[in-house]
Write a protein that holds these residues in place. Structure first.
Motif, PDB file in Angstrom:
ATOM      1  N   TYR A  32       0.856  -1.060   0.096  1.00 18.36           N
ATOM      2  CA  TYR A  32      -0.036  -0.021   0.058  1.00 18.36           C
ATOM      3  C   TYR A  32       1.030   1.329   0.024  1.00 18.36           C
ATOM      4  O   TYR A  32       1.776   1.072   0.886  1.00 18.36           O
ATOM      5  CB  TYR A  32      -0.949  -0.057   1.364  1.00 18.36           C
ATOM      6  N   PHE A  34       1.423   5.568  -0.097  1.00 20.64           N
ATOM      7  CA  PHE A  34       0.756   6.803   0.196  1.00 20.64           C
ATOM      8  C   PHE A  34       1.627   8.099   0.000  1.00 20.64           C
ATOM      9  O   PHE A  34       3.163   7.980   0.100  1.00 20.64           O
ATOM     10  CB  PHE A  34       0.545   6.752   1.793  1.00 20.64           C
ATOM     11  N   TYR A  36       1.968  11.947   1.649  1.00 28.19           N
ATOM     12  CA  TYR A  36       1.580  13.062   2.557  1.00 28.19           C
ATOM     13  C   TYR A  36       2.525  14.205   2.618  1.00 28.19           C
ATOM     14  O   TYR A  36       3.578  14.216   2.086  1.00 28.19           O
ATOM     15  CB  TYR A  36       1.659  12.283   4.092  1.00 28.19           C
ATOM     16  N   LEU A  44       0.723  16.507   9.300  1.00 32.72           N
ATOM     17  CA  LEU A  44       0.901  15.830   8.035  1.00 32.72           C
ATOM     18  C   LEU A  44      -0.493  15.715   7.748  1.00 32.72           C
ATOM     19  O   LEU A  44      -1.426  15.434   8.363  1.00 32.72           O
ATOM     20  CB  LEU A  44       1.370  14.225   8.372  1.00 32.72           C
ATOM     21  N   PHE A  46      -2.939  14.091   4.123  1.00 30.04           N
ATOM     22  CA  PHE A  46      -2.805  12.880   3.233  1.00 30.04           C
ATOM     23  C   PHE A  46      -3.168  13.548   2.036  1.00 30.04           C
ATOM     24  O   PHE A  46      -3.891  14.499   1.772  1.00 30.04           O
ATOM     25  CB  PHE A  46      -4.220  11.992   3.533  1.00 30.04           C
ATOM     26  N   LYS A  49      -3.060   7.975  -2.107  1.00 30.74           N
ATOM     27  CA  LYS A  49      -2.837   6.473  -1.864  1.00 30.74           C
ATOM     28  C   LYS A  49      -3.095   5.494  -3.087  1.00 30.74           C
ATOM     29  O   LYS A  49      -4.053   5.573  -4.086  1.00 30.74           O
ATOM     30  CB  LYS A  49      -3.467   5.953  -0.630  1.00 30.74           C
ATOM     31  N   ILE A  51      -3.765   1.444  -3.370  1.00 27.58           N
ATOM     32  CA  ILE A  51      -4.343   0.424  -2.535  1.00 27.58           C
ATOM     33  C   ILE A  51      -4.366  -0.791  -3.711  1.00 27.58           C
ATOM     34  O   ILE A  51      -3.557  -1.889  -3.445  1.00 27.58           O
ATOM     35  CB  ILE A  51      -5.478   0.576  -1.750  1.00 27.58           C
ATOM     36  N   PHE A  90       6.233  13.526   2.188  1.00 30.86           N
ATOM     37  CA  PHE A  90       6.743  12.140   2.351  1.00 30.86           C
ATOM     38  C   PHE A  90       5.921  11.096   1.593  1.00 30.86           C
ATOM     39  O   PHE A  90       4.917  11.132   1.509  1.00 30.86           O
ATOM     40  CB  PHE A  90       6.217  12.161   3.915  1.00 30.86           C
ATOM     41  N   ARG A  94       3.107   0.237   3.284  1.00 33.89           N
ATOM     42  CA  ARG A  94       2.867  -0.560   4.142  1.00 33.89           C
ATOM     43  C   ARG A  94       3.021  -1.897   3.225  1.00 33.89           C
ATOM     44  O   ARG A  94       2.391  -2.017   2.360  1.00 33.89           O
ATOM     45  CB  ARG A  94       1.576  -0.394   4.870  1.00 33.89           C
ATOM     46  N   GLY A 100       1.860  -7.346   8.527  1.00 37.19           N
ATOM     47  CA  GLY A 100       2.040  -6.405   9.585  1.00 37.19           C
ATOM     48  C   GLY A 100       1.542  -5.086   9.174  1.00 37.19           C
ATOM     49  O   GLY A 100       0.789  -4.950   8.407  1.00 37.19           O
ATOM     50  N   PHE A 101       1.435  -4.238  10.592  1.00 37.23           N
ATOM     51  CA  PHE A 101       0.867  -3.034  10.312  1.00 37.23           C
ATOM     52  C   PHE A 101       1.498  -1.785  10.357  1.00 37.23           C
ATOM     53  O   PHE A 101       1.330  -0.557  10.356  1.00 37.23           O
ATOM     54  CB  PHE A 101      -0.239  -2.836  11.710  1.00 37.23           C
ATOM     55  N   LYS A 102       3.025  -1.999  10.035  1.00 40.83           N
ATOM     56  CA  LYS A 102       3.946  -0.937  10.183  1.00 40.83           C
ATOM     57  C   LYS A 102       3.869  -0.116   9.154  1.00 40.83           C
ATOM     58  O   LYS A 102       4.090  -0.983   7.880  1.00 40.83           O
ATOM     59  CB  LYS A 102       5.294  -1.471  10.435  1.00 40.83           C
ATOM     60  N   THR A 103       3.886   1.275   9.181  1.00 41.78           N
ATOM     61  CA  THR A 103       3.976   2.094   8.098  1.00 41.78           C
ATOM     62  C   THR A 103       5.477   2.703   7.958  1.00 41.78           C
ATOM     63  O   THR A 103       5.509   3.192   9.055  1.00 41.78           O
ATOM     64  CB  THR A 103       2.783   2.987   7.763  1.00 41.78           C
ATOM     65  N   PHE A 105       7.854   5.476   6.527  1.00 43.08           N
ATOM     66  CA  PHE A 105       7.902   6.564   5.819  1.00 43.08           C
ATOM     67  C   PHE A 105       9.430   6.942   5.116  1.00 43.08           C
ATOM     68  O   PHE A 105      10.365   6.569   5.939  1.00 43.08           O
ATOM     69  CB  PHE A 105       7.616   7.881   6.670  1.00 43.08           C
ATOM     70  N   GLY A 106       9.203   7.709   4.200  1.00 43.00           N
ATOM     71  CA  GLY A 106      10.752   8.063   3.460  1.00 43.00           C
ATOM     72  C   GLY A 106      11.221   9.120   4.446  1.00 43.00           C
ATOM     73  O   GLY A 106      10.512   9.866   5.277  1.00 43.00           O
TER      74      GLY A 106
ATOM     75  N   TYR B  35       3.921   7.580  16.028  1.00 43.15           N
ATOM     76  CA  TYR B  35       4.974   7.659  15.364  1.00 43.15           C
ATOM     77  C   TYR B  35       6.169   8.617  16.273  1.00 43.15           C
ATOM     78  O   TYR B  35       5.541   9.346  17.123  1.00 43.15           O
ATOM     79  CB  TYR B  35       5.009   8.499  14.061  1.00 43.15           C
ATOM     80  N   PRO B  43       8.437  10.248   9.856  1.00 39.93           N
ATOM     81  CA  PRO B  43       7.930   9.798  10.984  1.00 39.93           C
ATOM     82  C   PRO B  43       8.618   8.314  10.917  1.00 39.93           C
ATOM     83  O   PRO B  43       8.420   7.560   9.871  1.00 39.93           O
ATOM     84  CB  PRO B  43       6.692   9.771  10.881  1.00 39.93           C
ATOM     85  N   PHE B  45       7.745   4.524  12.640  1.00 37.23           N
ATOM     86  CA  PHE B  45       6.495   3.722  13.417  1.00 37.23           C
ATOM     87  C   PHE B  45       6.883   3.317  14.746  1.00 37.23           C
ATOM     88  O   PHE B  45       8.212   2.714  14.778  1.00 37.23           O
ATOM     89  CB  PHE B  45       6.251   2.699  12.458  1.00 37.23           C
ATOM     90  N   ASP B  56       0.565  -4.286  17.049  1.00 38.27           N
ATOM     91  CA  ASP B  56       2.044  -4.339  16.503  1.00 38.27           C
ATOM     92  C   ASP B  56       2.590  -3.256  17.413  1.00 38.27           C
ATOM     93  O   ASP B  56       2.555  -2.252  17.531  1.00 38.27           O
ATOM     94  CB  ASP B  56       2.145  -3.725  14.991  1.00 38.27           C
ATOM     95  N   PHE B 106      -3.301  12.543  10.882  1.00 32.73           N
ATOM     96  CA  PHE B 106      -2.607  12.965  11.728  1.00 32.73           C
ATOM     97  C   PHE B 106      -2.873  14.021  12.878  1.00 32.73           C
ATOM     98  O   PHE B 106      -3.513  15.076  12.407  1.00 32.73           O
ATOM     99  CB  PHE B 106      -1.188  13.281  11.055  1.00 32.73           C
TER     100      PHE B 106
END
Lengths: 115, 115
Positions: A32, A34, A36, A44, A46, A49, A51, A90, A94, A100-103, A105-106, B35, B43, B45, B56, B106
């Motif tokens: 997924y 995104f 921002y 931040l 949105f 995205k 999906i 950014f 994910r 997992g649920f970790k997103t 970011f760059g 975050y 950010p 996680f 998580d 956010f």
């Protein structure tokens, strides 16, 4: 493991010109993706995205991004830049395929649009 | 409508002090994320809740960090025995769910300075 790279710390563009902010990603499963934006002294927000479905995604304020699976990229674009687009952008990913649920970011790309 | 709110907005702590940071998500949002954002970085996680369940916590940097969301709405991030490297902006985000509902909204963040 998942990761995101924004290879440019800063992008400079003249008002009215097209802009591109680059993003590449790495995931084990399926992404997924995104974008921002962070304006000075604001949280931040949105933008758009990916999906599933169409690879070209349209978002807020005239921005769009194209999901390219072969190049593992999700570059942000806008046909005609505005001075008010100047902000910190950014990219995030994910890896939903691994459960997992970790997103992730760059590090961000600062966009300067000059009048 | 009301967005995500966080309190306090600023916190100065002496090294070794415990702090508690609060997040009020958008009403009805199932997912909640914490975050940590260091200066000039994207950010990072920390942890994820689905309702009251912490699904998580892989991003929590040490056992000094603890988060809870006991009733599936308000969440608290607690940092025990703060250290200087904990100085950062702590961001909370909420979303309706996953997949198409995965847009994260956010809050303004809590800026923590540990002296």
């Amino acid at each position: 493991a998942q990761s995101v790279a924004q290879p440019e710390d800063q992008v400079n563009v003249a008002e009215g010109n097209p802009l591109t902010v680059k993003c590449t990603y790495s995931v084990s499963g399926n992404p997924y993706l995104f974008w921002y934006v962070q304006y000075p002294n604001r949280g931040l927000q949105f933008l758009l995205k990916y999906i599933t479905g169409d690879n070209l995604v349209k978002g807020s304020y005239g921005f769009e991004a194209e999901f390219n699976k072969s190049q593992t990229s999700f570059h942000l674009k806008k046909p005609s830049a505005l001075v008010s687009d100047s902000a910190l952008y950014f990219c995030a990913v994910r890896d939903w395929g691994t459960g997992g649920f970790k997103t992730i970011f760059g590090a961000g790309t600062r966009l300067f649009v000059k009048a | 409508g009301a967005g995500v709110s966080q309190s306090p907005r600023y916190k100065v702590a002496k090294r070794g002090q415990d702090v508690a940071l609060r997040c009020d998500p958008i009403s009805g949002h199932v997912s909640l994320f914490w975050y940590q954002q260091a200066l000039g970085q994207g950010p990072e996680f920390l942890t994820y809740f689905q309702n009251e369940a912490q699904l998580d916590k892989s991003g929590l940097p040490s056992d000094r960090f603890f988060a809870e969301r006991p009733e599936g709405s308000v969440s608290t991030l607690k940092i025990q025995r703060t250290q200087q490297e904990d100085s950062a902006v702590y961001l909370c985000a909420s979303s309706l769910g996953s997949g198409d509902q995965e847009t994260q909204y956010f809050g303004p963040g809590t800026r923590l300075l540990v002296l």
